[in-house]
Design a protein around this motif. Structure first.
Motif, PDB file in Angstrom:
ATOM      1  N   ASN A  13      88.990 -21.011-138.697  1.00 15.50           N
ATOM      2  CA  ASN A  13      87.922 -22.000-138.828  1.00 15.50           C
ATOM      3  C   ASN A  13      86.737 -21.399-139.568  1.00 15.50           C
ATOM      4  O   ASN A  13      86.317 -20.264-139.282  1.00 15.50           O
TER       5      ASN A  13
ATOM      6  N   SER B  17      89.367 -25.878-141.662  1.00 13.03           N
ATOM      7  CA  SER B  17      90.298 -25.245-140.722  1.00 13.03           C
ATOM      8  C   SER B  17      91.640 -25.046-141.413  1.00 13.03           C
ATOM      9  O   SER B  17      92.300 -26.026-141.791  1.00 13.03           O
TER      10      SER B  17
ATOM     11  N   PHE C 267      83.097 -28.174-142.540  1.00 14.20           N
ATOM     12  CA  PHE C 267      84.020 -27.559-141.575  1.00 14.20           C
ATOM     13  C   PHE C 267      85.404 -27.510-142.204  1.00 14.20           C
ATOM     14  O   PHE C 267      85.945 -28.535-142.628  1.00 14.20           O
TER      15      PHE C 267
ATOM     16  N   THR D  45      91.898 -30.172-135.488  1.00 14.27           N
ATOM     17  CA  THR D  45      90.771 -30.152-136.412  1.00 14.27           C
ATOM     18  C   THR D  45      89.667 -31.084-135.943  1.00 14.27           C
ATOM     19  O   THR D  45      88.473 -30.733-135.966  1.00 14.27           O
TER      20      THR D  45
ATOM     21  N   TYR E 174      77.895 -34.207-134.063  1.00 14.45           N
ATOM     22  CA  TYR E 174      78.936 -34.770-134.921  1.00 14.45           C
ATOM     23  C   TYR E 174      79.290 -36.175-134.450  1.00 14.45           C
ATOM     24  O   TYR E 174      79.588 -36.405-133.277  1.00 14.45           O
TER      25      TYR E 174
ATOM     26  N   ILE F 284      82.810 -22.587-140.873  1.00 12.71           N
ATOM     27  CA  ILE F 284      81.721 -23.566-140.900  1.00 12.71           C
ATOM     28  C   ILE F 284      80.672 -23.057-141.884  1.00 12.71           C
ATOM     29  O   ILE F 284      80.146 -21.954-141.724  1.00 12.71           O
TER      30      ILE F 284
ATOM     31  N   SER G 143      81.124 -32.651-143.448  1.00 11.39           N
ATOM     32  CA  SER G 143      81.232 -33.157-142.078  1.00 11.39           C
ATOM     33  C   SER G 143      79.953 -33.829-141.606  1.00 11.39           C
ATOM     34  O   SER G 143      79.972 -34.939-141.088  1.00 11.39           O
TER      35      SER G 143
ATOM     36  N   LYS H 131      85.773 -30.001-134.605  1.00 10.27           N
ATOM     37  CA  LYS H 131      84.521 -30.572-135.111  1.00 10.27           C
ATOM     38  C   LYS H 131      83.642 -31.068-133.975  1.00 10.27           C
ATOM     39  O   LYS H 131      82.427 -30.887-133.989  1.00 10.27           O
TER      40      LYS H 131
ATOM     41  N   LEU I 160      80.364 -28.635-133.900  1.00  8.30           N
ATOM     42  CA  LEU I 160      79.323 -29.236-134.730  1.00  8.30           C
ATOM     43  C   LEU I 160      78.406 -30.080-133.856  1.00  8.30           C
ATOM     44  O   LEU I 160      78.834 -31.094-133.293  1.00  8.30           O
TER      45      LEU I 160
END
Length: 536
Positions: free
Chosen positions: A219, A238, A236, A71, A82, A221, A91, A75, A79
């Protein structure tokens, strides 16, 4: 005279059986040389169930760590920008239109290059799946904020586009990327949701001498623009599904042998729990028969019914606890064997069953400590204080709920710990235990002087009421029960009809078989005692 003689014989036999029933295993052994099989089985079961739980916990720990690490990796992969730390419950967030476009196309580009950039054993689910992008927006919106004008159709429409793995690098994908779908109208956009599935294999279990699992990661988003506040929150999520690997070949016999040994051990655990279940069920049935004999005799001789408290003396709650624990252990062990053989992947259900059953097994140890007067105080205090504590908690719970609803509706807009009911309840419970008090006071926003003054009155009154009054009364109830039990242990417990009935019996003289080998004698029973031994 014959009827009176039969009644006396019945009374003597009943008293002997009652006396024997209320003995502990050591006293039963000294009285009739009866080996405490249930006690020995419970001790063996504690060791086996605990060992089984440790093995399963180590295996489950690998599963949990694999999920969490993947996970975090997802990300960082998908992302853009991030930081490695989630912002509040989401997130990350974006604030410009260009950031929104860059983040969406960044996810698509990373998905296309996944096999070249990912460090994990990841792949696309299958050729029929792919990347799905859906945007949800209002059908019609016309806004002029400068003139305070709004014309909106609150019904929504959803439009989706789909990218298959085999077409990601072709011209068809370029045409989709340049289509009008990606001309987002942010003033009526509600959210953009990007979903895709990936597959992975956990190879780290091989180092723990276990067969590997195959995982499917769903997943999602979400770009959340429901507030239209100028800030889009990116969530996010999962969901992990563990599946059986369809075609795998592992060379080396270490894994297979280790799996077989653990399966055999689980089988022995099931057998021991099944034996314990039979013995405890038999004891409860025989106890109910003995209760019926006592009730009928009491009604026949004294012409009145036995009180409810005396009836409950025959229902051994520990046996009920052991039966529940055995059932949960048997079901959990079967699931564990299927998981070990890679036929099932219900880790959560198996964890709940095995964890709860082990808890009950260890709680059941208190029963045997209760045979000693020094350790029996805890059990007796809990039994005496439980009804009072439950009644007291019902009354205190009404006040607690009132504070919960009040804090949620008043302080929710100004304090993050009061944003929803669950968080408010947890915050107030931590305050009762003296945790994080200053931070709760300090984090209130001072945008409204009226709300700020109310928050002080609210928090001071709650802390004063629950810590200084309600919690003190709660402790006083338990302390009072403890003092009562200590006084009873010194001066004697209140005598009930059952105790009065057994008081004249004294010590029952049980026949002991003389032999030069006492251990062999323990394993034998006299035929003449069969009608006396009702409870083992």
């Amino acid at each position: 005279m014959m009827a009176q003689s039969d009644l006396d014989l019945k009374e003597t036999a009943l008293k002997e059986d009652l006396k024997f029933y209320f003995m502990n295993p050591c006293e039963k052994y000294r009285a009739r040389r009866q080996i405490p099989w249930k006690l020995a089985l419970q001790i063996l079961k504690i060791l086996m169930v605990t060992t089984q739980l440790i093995f399963f916990g180590l295996s489950n720990q690998l599963v949990v760590s694999f999920k969490e690490e993947n996970t975090v990796a997802f990300k960082h992969l998908f992302l853009k920008g991030y930081s490695g730390v989630d912002e509040d419950d989401y997130s990350c967030s974006i604030y410009t239109q260009q950031d929104a476009y860059d983040s969406i196309f960044y996810i698509i580009n990373q998905y296309m290059q996944l096999k070249n950039i990912s460090l994990g054993t990841l792949g696309y689910e299958h050729e029929g799946s792919g990347l799905k992008i859906c945007k949800q927006q209002y059908k019609k919106v016309m806004m002029l904020p400068s003139n305070d004008t709004l014309n909106i159709d609150v019904s929504t429409e959803t439009e989706c586009i789909f990218f298959k793995p085999q077409e990601l690098a072709g011209k068809k994908a370029e045409l989709k990327l340049n289509s009008s779908f990606f001309n987002l109208e942010f003033y009526r956009l509600i959210q953009v949701e990007i979903s895709f599935k990936l597959k992975g294999i956990a190879l780290q279990t091989i180092h723990a001498r276990e067969l590997p699992d195959c995982y499917v990661f769903q997943n999602t988003i979400t770009f959340n623009n429901r507030a239209h506040s100028g800030k889009i929150k990116i969530y996010f999520d999962s969901d992990t599904d563990i599946q059986e690997c369809k075609d795998w070949h592992i060379f080396g016999s270490v894994l297979q042998k280790n799996t077989q040994y653990i399966l055999i051990f689980d089988g022995f655990v099931i057998l021991s729990c099944f034996a314990s279940l039979i013995l405890c069920t038999r004891s409860i049935v025989l106890a109910l028969r003995l209760q019926k004999r006592f009730v009928n005799y009491f009604l026949e001789k004294y012409k009145r019914h036995v009180c409810h408290a005396d009836r409950l003396e025959f229902i051994n709650g520990w046996y009920v606890l052991v039966i529940i624990s055995d059932v949960m252990t048997i079901i959990g062990s079967i699931l564990k064997m299927e998981i070990k053989a890679k036929n099932l992947t219900s880790y959560d259900v198996c964890s709940i069953l095995l964890g709860t059953s082990t808890l009950f097994v260890w709680v059941g140890v208190i029963r045997y400590l209760g045979y000693f007067q020094t350790y029996n105080v805890l059990i007796l205090t809990m039994q005496a204080s439980l009804p009072k504590v439950l009644r007291f908690c019902c009354c205190a719970g009404m006040i607690y709920l009132g504070y919960t609803f009040c804090g949620w509706i008043v302080l929710g807009p100004y304090h993050e710990k009061f944003e929803d009911l669950n968080t408010v309840a947890e915050c107030l419970f931590s305050l009762v235990n003296g945790d994080d008090m200053f931070a709760t006071f300090a984090q209130i926003q001072q945008k409204s002087m009226l709300v700020w003054m109310f928050s002080r009155l609210y928090l001071y009154s709650f802390i004063s009421l629950f810590i200084y009054m309600i919690l003190s009364l709660f402790i006083a109830l338990i302390t009072d029960s403890y003092d009562t039990i200590k006084k009873y242990q010194q001066s004697g417990f209140p005598v009930t009809d059952l105790h009065e009935f057994l008081r004249d019996q004294g010590s029952v003289a049980y026949r002991k078989e003389q032999t030069s080998m006492p251990f062999i004698c323990c394993c034998r029973r006299q035929q003449s005692d069969d009608n006396l031994i009702l409870i083992n």
